[in-house]
Enzyme design. Structure first.
Site, short mmCIF file in Angstrom:
data_model
loop_
_atom_site.label_atom_id
_atom_site.label_comp_id
_atom_site.label_asym_id
_atom_site.label_seq_id
_atom_site.Cartn_x
_atom_site.Cartn_y
_atom_site.Cartn_z
N PRO A 64 117.81 -18.39 55.86
CG PRO A 64 117.54 -17.12 53.93
CD PRO A 64 117.19 -17.16 55.39
CD GLU A 65 122.85 -22.05 56.40
OE1 GLU A 65 124.03 -21.69 56.27
OE2 GLU A 65 122.30 -22.19 57.50
CE LYS B 219 123.10 -16.02 55.83
NZ LYS B 219 122.53 -16.36 57.14
#
Ligand SMILES: [Zn+2]
Length: 261
Positions: free
Chosen positions: A2-3, A51
């Protein structure tokens, strides 16, 4: 992988569902914490650092989770059983909501005072309240020979860029992914654009960099190998052999050989 904007949004949803409410259930489905029970404690905060997700609970306890490759959190009404039970790694619930963590790459419980042990290595957080562009530039320039793509993915330089934004950011600035980061003419502007891209997308699904939400038109180069550059018509290239970044997904790089030098 994921970003950072996805993780920021996840933290916001966890905060809205859990913060200020007392846990009526905590269900850790990872062996190490199988007997851990946070029932009866109030959640005080849920936030993202790069993150990483940190959910703080009364009594100086932090639940640290990371989505890694496939993880996701879902917030659902407290009543009802969540689907796909075999993928569940953690459930934190109160009278109103249950937050269900699927396939989380990291689940750990630690004293809140020890949070620096798990997030202290991170560079400035692109979506953090203490974002420090100058410090991010300083860290990037500490290894001036490093390929730009690799340097921007390294969470120790700045936290939040994943592979989508790595590729899109470098395209937008006309930077070849293997150009040494020290040779980027206006590095502060590139760092600033990274922050603006994540900020613009943090409250919606997807990572739109072209300005259009039309399906299939959200990106300039990411996921577009073999297709024509939207700007110049050159065929977009993809590389996964020579490697950028430490994780498998991070090794895939997309770029336009004409627009990026
Ligand atoms: Zn092009």
């Amino acid at each position: 992988m994921p970003e950072g904007d996805t993780v920021w949004h996840t933290a916001k949803r966890l905060r809205e569902a859990l913060a200020g409410r007392v846990l009526t259930r905590s269900d850790f489905r990872v062996p190490r914490y199988a007997t851990t029970d946070l029932t009866g404690r109030q959640v005080t905060e849920s936030l993202s650092r790069g993150k990483h997700l940190l959910t703080r609970v009364e009594g100086g306890v932090t639940v640290h989770t990371h989505l890694k490759m496939e993880g996701r959190w879902q917030v659902r009404p407290a009543t009802g059983r969540p689907p796909q039970a075999h993928q569940i790694r953690l459930v934190l619930a109160n009278d109103t909501w249950q937050a269900v963590g699927y396939l989380l790459g990291v689940v750990e419980v630690l004293p809140t005072a020890m949070e620096p042990d798990v997030v202290g290595h991170l560079g400035p957080d692109l979506l953090g309240p203490d974002w420090d562009a100058g410090e991010a530039v300083r860290r990037l320039l500490a290894s001036p020979q490093r390929p730009a793509g690799e340097a921007f993915l390294d969470q120790r330089n700045l936290a939040g860029v994943g592979n989508v934004y790595k590729c899109e950011l470098l395209f937008l600035r006309g930077i070849h992914p293997w150009r040494p980061v020290g040779e980027i003419r206006d590095l502060p502007a590139t760092v600033d654009l990274a922050r603006r891209l994540l900020d613009a997308n943090k409250d919606r699904a997807g990572h739109i960099t072209t300005g259009t939400q039309i399906r299939g038109q959200e990106h300039w180069v990411y996921g577009r190998a073999g297709r024509r550059c939207r700007r110049c018509g050159t065929v977009i290239l993809r590389d996964e052999g020579t490697g950028q970044g430490g994780d498998p997904e991070g090794r895939i790089t997309f770029w336009c050989p004409a627009c990026q030098r």
